[in-house]
Enzyme design. Structure first.
Site, PDB file in Angstrom:
ATOM      1  N   GLU A 162       0.782  -1.242   0.000  1.00 19.76           N
ATOM      2  CA  GLU A 162       0.000   0.000   0.000  1.00 19.76           C
ATOM      3  C   GLU A 162       0.814   1.293   0.000  1.00 19.76           C
ATOM      4  OE1 GLU A 162      -2.992  -0.097   3.048  1.00 19.76           O
ATOM      5  OE2 GLU A 162      -4.159  -1.600   1.979  1.00 19.76           O
ATOM      6  N   GLU A 354      -5.594  -8.383   0.625  1.00 18.53           N
ATOM      7  CA  GLU A 354      -6.281  -8.025   1.874  1.00 18.53           C
ATOM      8  C   GLU A 354      -7.752  -7.769   1.581  1.00 18.53           C
ATOM      9  OE1 GLU A 354      -4.711  -4.745   4.180  1.00 18.53           O
ATOM     10  OE2 GLU A 354      -2.653  -5.488   3.984  1.00 18.53           O
TER      11      GLU A 354
END
Ligand code: FCB
Length: 495
Positions: A162, A354
């Site tokens: 991320e 995720e």
């Protein structure tokens, strides 16, 4: 619903679960430093102990085996491995991951390693961190140590997690480590250097791994999905998913286009204009590396409709729309459109690295954690992922976030994302109902999702006072069927 060999997994990250921050030569990370700053973290909490996974990993791997996980995504703590971020390898730190990998493989669970999930050594930060282009070399040196040590047994690798979040929150608004509020030109430089980190790590893994590596990364999947699924509306949503509206880093393709296509997106370059740092064109050859999968972290999404002039418009969620305790909208369709749009643009197999939700989970009076909301959330999202798969998107894996409750960054311990409940005072682990339900999803390779109300039929443990109901491991290492599903309504036609 899902291809054979699908990687059914769950994830975690080092700073969020390990604790043991001074054990065996681990150095400070930027998160240790941020946690010391007054007011930075909810309740002044820290990752100093977290789930004490560093000392309890054997118990945790046993729980993963009971759930029947086929794969476990975890990150390596850079400050554990390379002392002072200087290139001197800390043998004791590496040895921990050695033991963890062996325990996972013994339990029949594939390790998927993330090299950078936000815990940069403080010393690396003090030498300029992401603003110093040398960070790519420092990260490469660390990657060499990890790959040389573990790649005889590990073949799934994720470079960075991320970038959108650690640039925006760490370097933009200061809520995450290292807690900076920098100008747009400085954030652009940091973002560029983190792309170089990704590229250098991918090169190292590709050239040095002993087992044929499968390399990917785990950016945020920001999904703008069509409210109505007609070709024009889908086009508007696709445009929104990859368009630049504002000068910020919550972009899929500011990171995705350089890494996969080898150039920054034109509209972004126009928007940032003279804020852009001078880029050596050879950097793009480093940043663009062949990848084997595109990881996506997807939790929520935004509804889009086509405006009067054909332009995408956000359709706000109405008051009272379902959200998790993070206040993220429950948007299952993001797990259809996110993978599909990303596959169409980048042509790489997709792995959901995720997905999950935070809820108000506690050990209830019968000793169990009845998290029906998490079961329903995950079921709805997974059905959309199955739809993407049957529509031809090559989806290779799904990692539920998280395997256990943990330190949720600036939110401290108040947000619980786990399949396993952690009592932080006693370190007692309790499998939540969602863990038993997910075990069944894994065992049936997704067929269990067709049952429309499995969460109403979770069997209570038989033993009086049992707080962790037993699931005996089967010979193949996968958890035994625990959940009696009385209803098979919808089976076979839920898609
Ligand atoms: C993601 C992070 C992960 C966790 C989840 C809830 O942004 O990668 O560490 O915090 O959100």
């Amino acid at each position: 619903m899902f291809p054979a060999g699908f990687a059914w997994g769950a994830g975690s990250s080092s700073y969020q679960i390990e604790g043991a921050v001074t054990q065996d030569g681990r150095q400070d990370s930027i998160w240790d430093a941020l946690c010391r700053r007054s007011g930075a973290i909810h309740g002044a909490e820290t990752g100093a102990v977290a789930c004490d996974h560093y000392n309890r990993f054997a118990e945790d791997v046993a729980l993963m085996k009971r759930i029947g996980l086929r794969a476990y995504r975890f990150s390596i703590a850079w400050p554990r491995v390379v002392s002072a971020g200087s290139g001197v390898v800390n043998e004791k730190g590496l040895a921990f991951y050695d033991r963890l990998v062996d325990a996972l493989l013994n339990a029949g669970i594939e390790p998927w390693i993330t090299l950078y999930h936000w815990d940069m050594p403080q010393t690396v930060f003090e030498r300029g961190g992401l603003l110093n282009r040398d960070i790519a070399q420092w990260f490469a040196d660390y990657s060499v140590a990890v790959v040389d040590r573990l790649s005889d047994r590990v073949n799934h690798w994720i470079t960075i997690n991320e970038p959108q979040v650690f640039i925006s929150l760490g370097y933009g608004d200061g809520k995450h480590a290292p807690g900076l509020r920098l100008s747009i030109p400085e954030q652009l430089l940091a973002a560029h250097n983190c792309l170089l980190m990704h590229g250098r790590a991918a090169q190292i893994i590709r050239s040095r791994a002993k087992k044929r590596p499968l390399i990917g990364w785990a950016p945020v999947g920001r999904v703008e999905y069509p409210l109505v699924e007609t070709p024009e509306e889908i086009e508007a949503a696709r445009t929104a998913t990859f368009a630049f509206r504002d000068k910020n880093f919550w972009s899929n393709n500011w990171f995705g286009d350089p890494a996969i296509l080898g150039h920054y997106p034109e509209d972004g370059l126009r928007l940032f204009g003279s804020d852009m740092p001078k880029i050596d064109p050879r950097d793009m050859d480093v940043i663009k590396q062949p990848l084997d999968f595109f990881g996506l972290n997807i939790y929520s999404g935004t509804q889009i409709r086509r405006g009067p002039a054909g332009q995408p418009e956000v359709v706000p969620y109405p008051p009272g729309f379902p959200t998790t305790t993070m206040r993220w909208a429950v948007a299952p369709k993001s797990l259809y459109w996110g993978p599909r749009f990303h596959y169409e643009r980048y042509k790489l197999p997709i792995v959901i690295t995720e997905n999950g939700m935070a809820g108000t989970d506690w050990v209830q009076s019968d000793g169990r954690v009845h998290d029906a909301h998490r079961i329903d959330f995950t079921r709805q999202y997974l059905l959309e992922l199955a739809r993407a798969s049957s529509d031809g998107v090559p989806v290779r894996g799904y990692f539920h976030w998280s395997v256990m409750d943990n330190f949720e960054w600036a939110e401290g311990y108040k947000e619980r994302f786990g399949l396993v409940h952690i009592d932080y005072a006693t370190q007692k682990r309790t499998l939540k109902d969602s863990a038993y339900w997910y075990a069944e999803v894994i065992r049936t390779n997704g067929d269990h999702l067709s049952d429309e109300s499995p969460y109403l039929n979770i069997d209570a443990p038989r033993e009086a006072g049992a707080s962790a109901p037993d699931v005996e491991p089967e010979a193949d290492g996968h958890a035994k069927r625990m959940i009696e599903t009385k209803s098979s309504v919808g089976r076979g036609n839920a898609l």
